[in-house]
Design a protein around this motif. Sequence first.
Motif, PDB file in Angstrom:
ATOM      1  N   SER A   1       0.750  -1.434  -0.110  1.00 31.07           N
ATOM      2  CA  SER A   1       0.173  -0.077   0.266  1.00 31.07           C
ATOM      3  C   SER A   1       0.854   1.140  -0.235  1.00 31.07           C
ATOM      4  O   SER A   1       1.896   1.484   0.751  1.00 31.07           O
TER       5      SER A   1
ATOM      6  N   VAL B   1      -4.937  -0.496  -8.634  1.00 29.11           N
ATOM      7  CA  VAL B   1      -6.410  -1.433  -7.763  1.00 29.11           C
ATOM      8  C   VAL B   1      -5.494  -1.762  -6.834  1.00 29.11           C
ATOM      9  O   VAL B   1      -5.940  -2.517  -5.814  1.00 29.11           O
ATOM     10  N   LEU B   2      -4.148  -3.028  -6.854  1.00 32.76           N
ATOM     11  CA  LEU B   2      -4.503  -4.266  -6.216  1.00 32.76           C
ATOM     12  C   LEU B   2      -3.075  -3.237  -5.192  1.00 32.76           C
ATOM     13  O   LEU B   2      -3.611  -3.657  -3.227  1.00 32.76           O
TER      14      LEU B   2
ATOM     15  N   MET C   1      -6.166  -2.092  -1.914  1.00 35.87           N
ATOM     16  CA  MET C   1      -6.044  -3.128  -1.716  1.00 35.87           C
ATOM     17  C   MET C   1      -5.209  -4.012  -0.489  1.00 35.87           C
ATOM     18  O   MET C   1      -5.482  -5.360   0.393  1.00 35.87           O
TER      19      MET C   1
ATOM     20  N   ASN D   1      -3.828  -3.545   2.447  1.00 35.19           N
ATOM     21  CA  ASN D   1      -3.772  -3.499   4.250  1.00 35.19           C
ATOM     22  C   ASN D   1      -4.766  -5.010   4.386  1.00 35.19           C
ATOM     23  O   ASN D   1      -5.183  -4.705   5.093  1.00 35.19           O
ATOM     24  N   THR D   2      -5.389  -5.139   3.756  1.00 35.52           N
ATOM     25  CA  THR D   2      -6.503  -5.867   4.005  1.00 35.52           C
ATOM     26  C   THR D   2      -6.528  -7.045   4.729  1.00 35.52           C
ATOM     27  O   THR D   2      -5.012  -8.009   4.812  1.00 35.52           O
TER      28      THR D   2
ATOM     29  N   LYS E   1      -7.238 -11.931   0.997  1.00 37.63           N
ATOM     30  CA  LYS E   1      -6.450 -10.705   0.466  1.00 37.63           C
ATOM     31  C   LYS E   1      -6.083 -11.330  -0.898  1.00 37.63           C
ATOM     32  O   LYS E   1      -5.541 -10.581  -2.180  1.00 37.63           O
TER      33      LYS E   1
ATOM     34  N   MET F   1      -9.110 -11.509  -3.862  1.00 38.90           N
ATOM     35  CA  MET F   1      -8.947 -10.640  -4.456  1.00 38.90           C
ATOM     36  C   MET F   1      -8.120 -10.280  -4.829  1.00 38.90           C
ATOM     37  O   MET F   1      -7.762  -9.891  -6.511  1.00 38.90           O
ATOM     38  N   THR F   2      -6.132 -10.303  -4.511  1.00 37.49           N
ATOM     39  CA  THR F   2      -5.842 -10.044  -5.646  1.00 37.49           C
ATOM     40  C   THR F   2      -5.293 -10.882  -6.750  1.00 37.49           C
ATOM     41  O   THR F   2      -5.751 -10.428  -7.987  1.00 37.49           O
TER      42      THR F   2
END
Length: 308
Positions: free
Chosen positions: A5, A21-22, A25, A27-28, A34, A37-38
């Motif tokens: 991040s 976009v990645l 995300m 800090n999920t 994580k 979604m990655t």
Amino acid sequence: MDYISSPPKLITKEADVTPTVLAAMANTDNPRLKEVMTVLVEHLHQFILKTRPTEEEFEYALRWIVEIGQLTNEFHNEVVLAADVVGASTLIDLINNDGMQGETMSALLGPFYRGGAPICTNGDCIARSQTPGATLFFSGRVIGVDGAPVAGAVLDVWQASPVGLYENQDETQEDCNLRGKFTSEADGRYHFRSVKPAGYPVPTDGPVGVLLRAQKREPMRPAHVHFIVSAPGHKTLITQIFSDTPEALAADVVFGAKQQIVGNFIMHTEPHPDYPDASLPFYTCEYDFKLVPGKSTMPVPPISGKKS
């Protein structure tokens, strides 16, 4: 690839989108979320970059997805049907059940499982309505992979009628027609009466039907009876026992038919001492379900009711 991040920046070109976009995300807290979604974003963006949809195509795809959701309710599950016809459901089934240890092979759940089927006594008939078709006597045992009987196993059974409709699709069938729950006896045996299943088309009056017609695919499923076999201390088995031609099995629109779970449906054209009251012709099928030790769980039913 590990994305860290960082302060957000404006996107100026195609190559900026995925890493931005990645990073957003990154800090999920949930590691599984994580990971999923990655990979999803990476593959979805690669799909878009490779196929390069027009704005009109993208809008159509979004409308198609919206229609799937709009057609899903307590009586009909278009979402499960869509997952079935693109092979996702069978792939999930194989990923989670491919480490076979001698148990009966599994199959996808399908969109017509309701749950809450009537509790029956062994020997009962699950054809509660005036259901056309040849009588079927289905029997067998529930056993472990060592052959020892599994007493007290629950067999949740459902099937389409010989006209190709499940009772929740057909106002002429009584509620819970061709559905029932049976319990294996001390020796693992179970038996019930029904009608011989027939092949049928999956529903094609929604967006899934639009897709199948565009792909020039037949919507047919081979004849089968659904089973969920569960027992304490054993992994729950979700499967289907098939009865159809090799051609029909290979052409299953949801890719669920497997040779290992084809049953031996025997047609009887003469009276049989074990079935003295059966009208001719009738069918018998004997099938033993083999369970492995594990956790007993039940799936969430895709539907819960019948249209009145």
